[in-house]
Design a protein around this motif. Structure first.
Motif, short mmCIF file in Angstrom:
data_model
loop_
_atom_site.label_atom_id
_atom_site.label_comp_id
_atom_site.label_asym_id
_atom_site.label_seq_id
_atom_site.Cartn_x
_atom_site.Cartn_y
_atom_site.Cartn_z
N ALA A 225 54.28 21.78 42.30
CA ALA A 225 53.01 22.16 42.92
C ALA A 225 52.85 23.68 42.95
CB ALA A 225 52.93 21.60 44.34
N VAL A 226 53.94 24.37 43.22
CA VAL A 226 53.89 25.83 43.22
C VAL A 226 53.63 26.35 41.82
CG1 VAL A 226 55.28 27.91 43.60
CG2 VAL A 226 55.35 26.04 45.25
N ARG A 227 54.25 25.72 40.83
CA ARG A 227 54.05 26.14 39.44
C ARG A 227 52.60 25.92 39.01
NH1 ARG A 227 54.12 24.63 34.33
NH2 ARG A 227 54.31 22.41 34.67
N GLN A 228 52.02 24.79 39.38
CA GLN A 228 50.63 24.51 39.03
C GLN A 228 49.68 25.50 39.72
OE1 GLN A 228 49.45 22.50 36.77
NE2 GLN A 228 51.49 21.75 36.24
N GLN A 229 49.98 25.84 40.96
CA GLN A 229 49.15 26.80 41.67
C GLN A 229 49.25 28.19 41.03
OE1 GLN A 229 50.28 27.31 45.74
NE2 GLN A 229 48.42 28.42 46.27
N ALA A 230 50.43 28.56 40.57
CA ALA A 230 50.61 29.85 39.90
C ALA A 230 49.87 29.89 38.58
CB ALA A 230 52.09 30.13 39.69
N ILE A 231 49.82 28.78 37.87
CA ILE A 231 49.08 28.72 36.61
C ILE A 231 47.59 28.80 36.87
CG2 ILE A 231 48.50 27.20 34.67
CD1 ILE A 231 51.42 26.24 34.75
N ALA A 232 47.13 28.15 37.93
CA ALA A 232 45.70 28.13 38.24
C ALA A 232 45.19 29.49 38.69
CB ALA A 232 45.41 27.08 39.32
N THR A 233 46.00 30.25 39.40
CA THR A 233 45.59 31.57 39.88
C THR A 233 46.63 32.60 39.47
OG1 THR A 233 46.70 31.16 41.98
CG2 THR A 233 44.35 30.64 41.87
N PRO A 234 46.52 33.11 38.24
CA PRO A 234 47.51 34.11 37.80
C PRO A 234 47.33 35.43 38.55
CG PRO A 234 45.77 33.88 36.18
CD PRO A 234 45.53 32.83 37.23
N PRO A 235 48.38 36.22 38.63
CA PRO A 235 48.27 37.50 39.33
C PRO A 235 47.40 38.48 38.57
CG PRO A 235 50.41 37.31 38.29
CD PRO A 235 49.72 35.98 38.13
N ALA A 236 46.79 39.39 39.30
CA ALA A 236 45.95 40.41 38.69
C ALA A 236 46.84 41.43 38.00
CB ALA A 236 45.10 41.07 39.76
N THR A 237 46.51 41.76 36.74
CA THR A 237 47.41 42.64 36.00
C THR A 237 46.75 43.88 35.42
OG1 THR A 237 47.02 41.37 34.00
CG2 THR A 237 48.93 40.78 35.31
N ASP A 238 45.42 43.98 35.48
CA ASP A 238 44.80 45.15 34.88
C ASP A 238 43.81 45.80 35.85
OD1 ASP A 238 42.82 43.28 34.84
OD2 ASP A 238 42.34 43.47 32.74
N ALA A 239 43.18 46.85 35.40
CA ALA A 239 42.30 47.62 36.27
C ALA A 239 40.94 46.97 36.46
CB ALA A 239 42.12 49.02 35.70
N TYR A 240 40.62 45.95 35.71
CA TYR A 240 39.30 45.34 35.77
C TYR A 240 39.33 43.98 36.47
CZ TYR A 240 38.30 49.01 32.49
OH TYR A 240 38.18 50.23 31.91
N ASN A 241 40.20 43.84 37.45
CA ASN A 241 40.35 42.56 38.13
C ASN A 241 39.12 42.19 38.94
OD1 ASN A 241 42.86 42.68 37.12
ND2 ASN A 241 43.79 43.39 38.99
N ALA A 242 38.44 43.17 39.51
CA ALA A 242 37.33 42.90 40.40
C ALA A 242 36.08 42.44 39.65
CB ALA A 242 37.01 44.14 41.22
N PHE A 243 36.07 42.60 38.35
CA PHE A 243 34.89 42.25 37.57
C PHE A 243 35.10 40.90 36.88
CE2 PHE A 243 35.33 46.88 37.50
CZ PHE A 243 34.19 47.21 38.20
N ALA A 244 34.10 40.07 36.97
CA ALA A 244 34.17 38.78 36.29
C ALA A 244 33.86 38.98 34.82
CB ALA A 244 33.18 37.80 36.92
#
Length: 100
Positions: A47-66
């Motif tokens: 369940a933790v692995r699936q949640q991590a796949i569904a919401t990956p961590p932010a890695t670049d400077a343009y995270n706030a923009f869709a």
């Protein structure tokens, strides 16, 4: 004599100041949260692995923009490069470096 006393006093200050910092935690060790209750997770590893796949961590400077990745242009990379070369040949100056 006064120079000798100043030198000796500064030497003692340097030597004894090390002891003042010895009781403090090293970098990354503090603050210590000793009063927190240890909790056990009710989620399974899958369940933790699936949640991590569904919401990956932010890695670049343009995270706030869709970014809409479903829209692709009709222009190929080769066409863009050719257009850029033609523009430079006709006097367009690419803004790069510190003045961009």
């Amino acid at each position: 004599m006064q120079v000798k006393n100043i030198a000796l006093a500064s030497l003692f200050a340097v030597v004894l100041s090390g002891n003042a910092f010895a009781a403090q935690p090293a970098s990354g060790e503090g603050p210590l949260f000793l009063n927190e209750a240890a909790g056990v997770s009710t989620l399974t590893r899958e369940a933790v692995r699936q949640q991590a796949i569904a919401t990956p961590p932010a890695t670049d400077a343009y995270n706030a923009f869709a970014v809409d990745t479903s829209v692709h242009g009709d222009v190929t990379r080769a066409e863009v490069r050719e257009t850029t070369r033609d523009a430079i040949a006709h006097g367009f100056q690419v803004k790069s470096g510190e003045f961009a």
